[in-house]
Design an enzyme around this catalytic site. Sequence first.
Site, short mmCIF file in Angstrom:
data_model
loop_
_atom_site.label_atom_id
_atom_site.label_comp_id
_atom_site.label_asym_id
_atom_site.label_seq_id
_atom_site.Cartn_x
_atom_site.Cartn_y
_atom_site.Cartn_z
N TYR A 124 -14.87 1.61 7.95
CA TYR A 124 -16.45 1.41 8.27
C TYR A 124 -16.58 2.72 6.98
O TYR A 124 -18.05 1.51 6.45
CB TYR A 124 -16.56 1.76 9.09
N ALA A 125 -16.40 3.35 6.54
CA ALA A 125 -16.96 4.44 5.40
C ALA A 125 -16.74 3.56 4.24
O ALA A 125 -17.42 3.59 3.54
CB ALA A 125 -16.61 5.81 5.91
N LYS A 157 -18.60 0.11 3.76
CA LYS A 157 -20.38 0.95 3.76
C LYS A 157 -20.65 1.68 1.97
O LYS A 157 -21.49 1.72 1.09
CB LYS A 157 -20.71 1.97 4.62
N VAL A 177 -21.50 8.56 20.53
CA VAL A 177 -21.12 9.90 21.59
C VAL A 177 -22.19 10.06 22.84
O VAL A 177 -21.98 10.59 24.31
CB VAL A 177 -20.57 10.99 20.71
N PHE A 223 -21.14 9.95 27.13
CA PHE A 223 -22.13 10.85 27.51
C PHE A 223 -23.03 10.79 28.90
O PHE A 223 -22.64 11.24 30.23
CB PHE A 223 -22.60 12.05 27.30
N GLY A 283 -13.76 18.90 21.37
CA GLY A 283 -15.27 18.79 21.64
C GLY A 283 -15.81 20.02 20.40
O GLY A 283 -16.69 20.75 20.57
N ASP A 335 -10.97 12.14 11.84
CA ASP A 335 -12.73 12.54 12.34
C ASP A 335 -12.96 13.30 11.74
O ASP A 335 -12.47 13.86 10.64
CB ASP A 335 -12.52 13.56 14.14
N ARG A 351 -20.87 17.83 10.66
CA ARG A 351 -21.47 17.10 9.56
C ARG A 351 -23.21 17.05 9.57
O ARG A 351 -23.30 16.90 10.66
CB ARG A 351 -21.89 15.59 9.96
P1 NAD Z 1 -27.09 -1.42 15.79
O1 NAD Z 1 -25.47 -1.39 16.42
O2 NAD Z 1 -27.41 -0.94 17.53
O3 NAD Z 1 -28.08 -2.48 15.37
C1 NAD Z 1 -27.28 -3.22 14.35
C2 NAD Z 1 -28.06 -4.59 14.58
O4 NAD Z 1 -26.75 -5.17 13.52
C3 NAD Z 1 -27.22 -4.68 15.52
O5 NAD Z 1 -28.01 -5.55 16.52
C4 NAD Z 1 -26.22 -6.23 16.33
O6 NAD Z 1 -26.46 -7.66 16.64
C5 NAD Z 1 -26.95 -7.12 14.27
N1 NAD Z 1 -26.24 -6.62 13.60
C6 NAD Z 1 -24.68 -7.39 12.87
N2 NAD Z 1 -24.52 -7.63 12.35
C7 NAD Z 1 -25.07 -9.06 12.44
C8 NAD Z 1 -24.75 -10.04 11.77
N3 NAD Z 1 -24.45 -10.10 11.15
N4 NAD Z 1 -26.48 -10.43 11.95
C9 NAD Z 1 -27.53 -10.47 12.00
N5 NAD Z 1 -27.23 -9.28 13.20
C10 NAD Z 1 -26.86 -8.15 13.00
O7 NAD Z 1 -26.79 0.28 15.00
P2 NAD Z 1 -28.26 1.21 14.77
O8 NAD Z 1 -27.63 3.08 15.52
O9 NAD Z 1 -29.03 1.13 15.56
O10 NAD Z 1 -27.65 1.32 12.82
C11 NAD Z 1 -28.72 0.89 12.35
C12 NAD Z 1 -27.72 0.84 10.50
O11 NAD Z 1 -28.15 2.55 10.53
C13 NAD Z 1 -26.69 0.31 10.47
O12 NAD Z 1 -27.09 -0.19 8.92
C14 NAD Z 1 -25.71 1.33 10.89
O13 NAD Z 1 -24.07 1.07 10.07
C15 NAD Z 1 -26.33 2.90 9.70
N6 NAD Z 1 -26.15 4.13 10.61
C16 NAD Z 1 -27.19 4.44 11.95
C17 NAD Z 1 -26.18 5.40 12.37
C18 NAD Z 1 -26.59 6.23 13.22
O14 NAD Z 1 -26.82 7.89 14.59
N7 NAD Z 1 -27.96 5.43 14.76
C19 NAD Z 1 -25.29 6.23 11.68
C20 NAD Z 1 -25.07 6.02 10.38
C21 NAD Z 1 -25.89 5.01 9.97
N1 UDP Z 2 -16.89 11.94 21.25
C1 UDP Z 2 -15.95 13.10 22.37
N2 UDP Z 2 -16.18 12.06 23.35
C2 UDP Z 2 -16.85 10.61 23.78
C3 UDP Z 2 -17.27 10.32 22.17
C4 UDP Z 2 -16.89 10.51 21.23
O1 UDP Z 2 -15.68 13.82 22.30
O2 UDP Z 2 -16.63 10.55 24.77
C5 UDP Z 2 -16.92 12.45 19.73
C6 UDP Z 2 -16.15 11.60 18.57
O3 UDP Z 2 -14.58 12.51 18.56
C7 UDP Z 2 -17.19 12.41 17.40
C8 UDP Z 2 -18.13 12.34 17.76
O4 UDP Z 2 -17.76 13.04 19.22
O5 UDP Z 2 -16.14 13.68 16.52
C9 UDP Z 2 -19.19 11.62 17.38
O6 UDP Z 2 -18.71 10.84 18.20
P1 UDP Z 2 -19.90 9.50 17.94
O7 UDP Z 2 -19.34 7.82 18.33
O8 UDP Z 2 -20.87 9.48 17.62
O9 UDP Z 2 -19.84 8.87 15.86
P2 UDP Z 2 -19.58 9.76 14.88
O10 UDP Z 2 -20.39 11.45 15.05
O11 UDP Z 2 -18.15 10.64 14.54
O12 UDP Z 2 -20.18 9.12 13.67
#
Ligand code: NAD
Ligand code: UDP
Length: 361
Positions: free
Chosen positions: A155-156, A159, A204, A208, A224, A304, A308
């Site tokens: 993923y990383a 992206k 997470v 939880f 954790g 992991d 962050r």
């Molecule tokens: P999310 O999974 O809730 O939302 C993503 C949406 O994209 C979903 O509704 C999914 O149905 C839609 N989608 C996926 N593939 C698609 C496609 N091919 N065509 C149309 N729709 C599609 O995730 P989120 O938490 O709302 O994250 C939004 C963005 O922010 C993402 O790009 C994610 O990588 C980034 N991001 C979020 C977080 C966070 O903490 N929430 C952290 C880091 C990055």
């Molecule tokens: N994690 C955990 N228990 C859970 C789910 C996640 O201990 O039931 C930990 C996971 O290993 C990571 C952190 O919680 O260290 C945050 O996980 P998350 O899936 O939210 O995404 P991340 O911050 O790693 O992108």
Amino acid sequence: MTPRRIAVLGAGGFIGSHLAPALAERFGCEIDAVDVTFEKLTTADARVHRHEARIEDAGVAEEVTRRASVVVSLTALCNPSLYSTKPLEVIDANFTHLLPLVRLCTERQVRLIHFSTAEVYGRRALDSAGEPTLEMNEDDSCSVLGPVHRERWTYACAKQLMERVIWAHGQHHGLDFSIVRPFNTIGPRMDYLPGIDGEGTPRVLACFINQLLRGEPLKLVAGGHQRRAFMDVADMVEAVCRILERPAACRGQILNLGNPANEVSIAELGRLLSRELTAFLPLARPPRFEDVSAADFYGEGYDDTEQRVPDITKARRLLSWEPRVGLKQMLPNILKDYVERYAGRVVGPTSPFPIAQGLVA
Ligand code: NAD
Ligand code: UDP
């Protein structure tokens, strides 16, 4: 600066469902909301137009970039449990499927605000000389992804490559872009509860809450001890609105968006959630914790990030923005949402729900 029409791709997701109505309200313009599902996008605002489509489907990126003056692209597969179980789908969703969109934005001079991730920093914060630092900085930190057999980093990596493609279009072909790197943004409607409205392992927060509502122990991966800085989705929405309002300042910029003041260990997050839950379900039991290995919880290939924490100096400067919501302040609103949405749907002999029906605030 008012955009003519904004396309929000992934508007049916967690952040998108908060962002799309907020953009309509803030800018008073029409919003093209694209996603494959809209259950979370409940707004009745007539300016928000839902288009049920995949972004990679024929003609969708064409249509979006023909109509909108700004595209906010959020579509992704962004759930860590998928990175090592469905890596090819993750690479396609976060990279391959978005290539035509970026090209069309460049050709048609459509402004692109693209959501990347803090995961691009990788395992830990290192400065440009490889020395450990506390915070991750957009223009200085190294990216330290693990080896290829650690599929967590698909993923990383996808992206990051997408960031590089966007950057190159900006540098060499005039694309007007801003890249957002969200750090652990949470809020109502995040993810799903396994076995109820989704399968597998969510992030997470939902893991939880799921375990707390079922009266099950909270699973702590590797104890954790990992640390994250959690930001409320309202602070994210405000920052993105300001990115739209300040096109000149934000052009060609990568911006960390997160809340360094809300840094806690994952175990501490579990304790806080459990404490807050008793306000809604007074008969909820005290939390129990269970240590699990990463391999048992996620399977082989997981890896992991120990800690962050964002450096948000640039976002503060360019956006005159400050994340405002403290962790303890945001949790009641989040728990209220989950309790209301899932009350009666969570079953289990130790769930607080059967005995606490009617006690939901
Ligand atoms: P999310 O999974 O809730 O939302 C993503 C949406 O994209 C979903 O509704 C999914 O149905 C839609 N989608 C996926 N593939 C698609 C496609 N091919 N065509 C149309 N729709 C599609 O995730 P989120 O938490 O709302 O994250 C939004 C963005 O922010 C993402 O790009 C994610 O990588 C980034 N991001 C979020 C977080 C966070 O903490 N929430 C952290 C880091 C990055
Ligand atoms: N994690 C955990 N228990 C859970 C789910 C996640 O201990 O039931 C930990 C996971 O290993 C990571 C952190 O919680 O260290 C945050 O996980 P998350 O899936 O939210 O995404 P991340 O911050 O790693 O992108």
